[in-house]
Design an enzyme around this catalytic site. Structure first.
Site, PDB file in Angstrom:
ATOM      1  N   ASP A 176     -10.191   4.097  -9.266  1.00 57.13           N
ATOM      2  CA  ASP A 176      -8.836   4.356  -8.757  1.00 57.13           C
ATOM      3  C   ASP A 176      -7.807   4.282  -9.883  1.00 57.13           C
ATOM      4  OD1 ASP A 176      -7.483   3.287  -5.525  1.00 57.13           O
ATOM      5  OD2 ASP A 176      -7.725   5.243  -6.489  1.00 57.13           O
ATOM      6  N   LYS A 191      -4.994   5.383 -11.759  1.00 56.34           N
ATOM      7  CA  LYS A 191      -3.878   6.341 -11.666  1.00 56.34           C
ATOM      8  C   LYS A 191      -2.595   5.563 -11.957  1.00 56.34           C
ATOM      9  CE  LYS A 191      -3.828   5.759  -6.648  1.00 56.34           C
ATOM     10  NZ  LYS A 191      -4.146   6.377  -5.363  1.00 56.34           N
ATOM     11  N   THR A 235      -3.935  10.643  -3.408  1.00 61.26           N
ATOM     12  CA  THR A 235      -4.006  11.966  -3.995  1.00 61.26           C
ATOM     13  C   THR A 235      -5.412  12.293  -4.493  1.00 61.26           C
ATOM     14  OG1 THR A 235      -3.343  13.215  -5.925  1.00 61.26           O
ATOM     15  CG2 THR A 235      -3.253  10.827  -6.121  1.00 61.26           C
ATOM     16  N   ASP A 258      -4.880  -2.512  -9.631  1.00 62.75           N
ATOM     17  CA  ASP A 258      -5.214  -2.219  -8.246  1.00 62.75           C
ATOM     18  C   ASP A 258      -6.448  -2.989  -7.797  1.00 62.75           C
ATOM     19  OD1 ASP A 258      -5.005  -0.554  -5.779  1.00 62.75           O
ATOM     20  OD2 ASP A 258      -7.077  -0.221  -6.397  1.00 62.75           O
ATOM     21  N   ASN A 283      -1.417   2.481 -10.068  1.00 62.46           N
ATOM     22  CA  ASN A 283      -2.210   1.244 -10.116  1.00 62.46           C
ATOM     23  C   ASN A 283      -2.102   0.522 -11.439  1.00 62.46           C
ATOM     24  OD1 ASN A 283      -3.038   1.707  -7.552  1.00 62.46           O
ATOM     25  ND2 ASN A 283      -4.998   2.617  -8.107  1.00 62.46           N
TER      26      ASN A 283
HETATM   27  C1  LIG Z   1      -0.623  -2.267  -8.733  1.00 58.61           C
HETATM   28  C2  LIG Z   1      -0.188  -2.239  -7.282  1.00 58.61           C
HETATM   29  C3  LIG Z   1      -0.682  -0.989  -6.589  1.00 58.61           C
HETATM   30  N1  LIG Z   1       1.254  -2.272  -7.268  1.00 58.61           N
HETATM   31  C4  LIG Z   1       1.900  -3.341  -6.772  1.00 58.61           C
HETATM   32  O1  LIG Z   1       1.305  -4.280  -6.329  1.00 58.61           O
HETATM   33  C5  LIG Z   1       3.415  -3.228  -6.781  1.00 58.61           C
HETATM   34  C6  LIG Z   1       3.935  -3.420  -5.380  1.00 58.61           C
HETATM   35  C7  LIG Z   1       5.214  -4.136  -5.522  1.00 58.61           C
HETATM   36  C8  LIG Z   1       5.338  -4.664  -6.937  1.00 58.61           C
HETATM   37  C9  LIG Z   1       4.066  -4.300  -7.660  1.00 58.61           C
HETATM   38  N2  LIG Z   1       3.197  -5.473  -7.838  1.00 58.61           N
HETATM   39  C10 LIG Z   1       3.396  -6.323  -8.923  1.00 58.61           C
HETATM   40  N3  LIG Z   1       4.502  -6.172  -9.671  1.00 58.61           N
HETATM   41  C11 LIG Z   1       4.695  -7.000 -10.738  1.00 58.61           C
HETATM   42  N4  LIG Z   1       5.812  -6.885 -11.486  1.00 58.61           N
HETATM   43  C12 LIG Z   1       6.954  -6.164 -11.282  1.00 58.61           C
HETATM   44  C13 LIG Z   1       7.041  -5.168 -10.281  1.00 58.61           C
HETATM   45  C14 LIG Z   1       8.228  -4.464 -10.118  1.00 58.61           C
HETATM   46  C15 LIG Z   1       9.320  -4.735 -10.950  1.00 58.61           C
HETATM   47  C16 LIG Z   1      10.586  -3.947 -10.784  1.00 58.61           C
HETATM   48  O2  LIG Z   1      10.704  -2.872 -11.332  1.00 58.61           O
HETATM   49  N5  LIG Z   1      11.613  -4.395 -10.037  1.00 58.61           N
HETATM   50  C17 LIG Z   1      11.543  -5.651  -9.346  1.00 58.61           C
HETATM   51  C18 LIG Z   1      12.789  -3.547  -9.936  1.00 58.61           C
HETATM   52  C19 LIG Z   1      13.995  -4.271 -10.509  1.00 58.61           C
HETATM   53  C20 LIG Z   1      15.205  -3.352 -10.338  1.00 58.61           C
HETATM   54  N6  LIG Z   1      15.380  -2.953  -8.928  1.00 58.61           N
HETATM   55  C21 LIG Z   1      16.556  -2.075  -8.825  1.00 58.61           C
HETATM   56  C22 LIG Z   1      14.206  -2.226  -8.381  1.00 58.61           C
HETATM   57  C23 LIG Z   1      12.964  -3.093  -8.471  1.00 58.61           C
HETATM   58  C24 LIG Z   1       9.230  -5.705 -11.941  1.00 58.61           C
HETATM   59  C25 LIG Z   1       8.039  -6.405 -12.115  1.00 58.61           C
HETATM   60  N7  LIG Z   1       3.796  -7.930 -11.105  1.00 58.61           N
HETATM   61  C26 LIG Z   1       2.673  -8.100 -10.363  1.00 58.61           C
HETATM   62  C27 LIG Z   1       2.450  -7.309  -9.238  1.00 58.61           C
HETATM   63  C28 LIG Z   1       1.186  -7.507  -8.419  1.00 58.61           C
HETATM   64  F1  LIG Z   1       0.402  -6.409  -8.538  1.00 58.61           F
HETATM   65  F2  LIG Z   1       0.533  -8.581  -8.866  1.00 58.61           F
HETATM   66  F3  LIG Z   1       1.471  -7.664  -7.128  1.00 58.61           F
END
Ligand SMILES: CC(C)NC(=O)[C@H]1CCC[C@H]1Nc1nc(Nc2ccc(C(=O)N(C)C3CCN(C)CC3)cc2)ncc1C(F)(F)F
Length: 281
Positions: A140, A142, A175, A158, A145
């Site tokens: 996965d 992409k 996708t 991911d 992730n």
């Molecule tokens: C791989 C997976 C598919 N994706 C996910 O899980 C996503 C789903 C939601 C967040 C993310 N999961 C994680 N995100 C972070 N760090 C992080 C994320 C977003 C921002 C950011 O840009 N803002 C807060 C911005 C700051 C500015 N405002 C305006 C918008 C949000 C800054 C740091 N660390 C660990 C994780 C984890 F993975 F451990 F959960």
């Protein structure tokens, strides 16, 4: 982290954490910044709702993914420190990636320069080499992730890891763009699927769009099967980069450039910049 091994066996509860700002929405719940009270260690707390997991029949997949993810230790793989649950939710204690989501960064920059792209591809190749040595196939890879660490380094984040069968999730949503021919044709597949995704990612980092993008699923499917690979005139991309992409996006999965060879490719050797000082912007 001190007491890390204790962490693995510890019984965590919500009371162990101060909950901070929401980081965003995951597929089955939200993610919050959090700090473990005793150690003051900052983590990301991913909250998954049990009823949503049940409805989508992914709970056993989540269990397997937690099992795999918690044993992986690599600088380009996001750590899973532990998990716990209560009446309605499952909580994953994850490494916090301070610079956020790669796909947002790619949207912001439109595309990456060759140093940054090569540095990302090299780190992913090293992370996948580590996974494949442990018989873990990701399947996965992409932009959605991938997260970005404190020093700008890439983190595969991911939980779609699994060592075995075809992940049902793919047929449910998401996708086709990153699927290699053998998966699109639902054939047997192996670690070569991750190598294919690396080629798709390399193209998308450099051009800002995946190589086989099309309006309709059926057209993307056709383009993948045919390896309908075209390089747009702009942005200008070096022949070395195109050569690497051509050697990866090969229909016969046994003929794809192996990860070790990707790391030795001239484009990677000349452009990988592990200190990350040149790649940004
Ligand atoms: C791989 C997976 C598919 N994706 C996910 O899980 C996503 C789903 C939601 C967040 C993310 N999961 C994680 N995100 C972070 N760090 C992080 C994320 C977003 C921002 C950011 O840009 N803002 C807060 C911005 C700051 C500015 N405002 C305006 C918008 C949000 C800054 C740091 N660390 C660990 C994780 C984890 F993975 F451990 F959960």
């Amino acid at each position: 982290v001190e007491g890390d091994d204790k962490k693995a066996g510890k019984r965590w509860t919500l009371e162990d954490f101060d909950i901070g700002k929401p980081l965003g929405r995951g597929k089955f719940g939200n993610v919050y910044l959090a700090r473990e009270k005793r150690s003051k260690y900052v983590v990301a707390l991913k909250v998954l709702f049990k009823n949503q997991l049940q409805q989508s029949q992914v709970e056993h997949q989540l269990r397997r993914e937690i099992e795999i993810q918690s044993h992986l230790r690599h600088p380009n793989i996001l750590r899973l420190y532990g998990y716990f649950y209560d009446q309605n939710r499952v909580y994953l204690i994850l490494e916090y990636a301070p610079r956020g989501e790669l796909y947002k960064e790619l949207q912001r920059c439109k595309c990456f320069n060759e140093k940054r792209a090569a540095t990302y591809i090299a780190s992913l190749a090293r992370a996948l080499l580590y996974c494949h040595e442990k018989h873990v196939i990701h399947r996965d890879i992409k932009p959605e992730n991938l997260l970005i660490g404190f020093k700008g380094e890439l983190k595969i984040a991911d939980f779609g890891w699994s060592v075995h069968t075809f992940s049902r999730r793919r047929t449910m949503c998401g996708t086709l763009d990153y699927l290699p021919p053998e998966m699109v044709e639902n054939k047997e597949h192996d670690t070569a699927v991750d190598i294919w995704s690396l080629g798709v990612l390399c193209y998308e980092f450099l051009y800002g769009i995946p190589p086989f993008e099309a309006k309709k699923h059926s057209d993307t499917y056709r383009r993948i099967i045919k390896i309908d690979l075209k390089f747009p005139p702009t942005p200008v991309v070096s022949d070395a980069a195109k050569d690497l992409i051509r050697q990866i996006l090969v229909k016969d999965s046994t003929q794809r450039l192996p990860l070790q060879k990707i790391l030795e490719h001239p484009w990677i050797v000349q452009n990988d910049d592990p200190t990350g000082v040149y790649g940004q912007n």
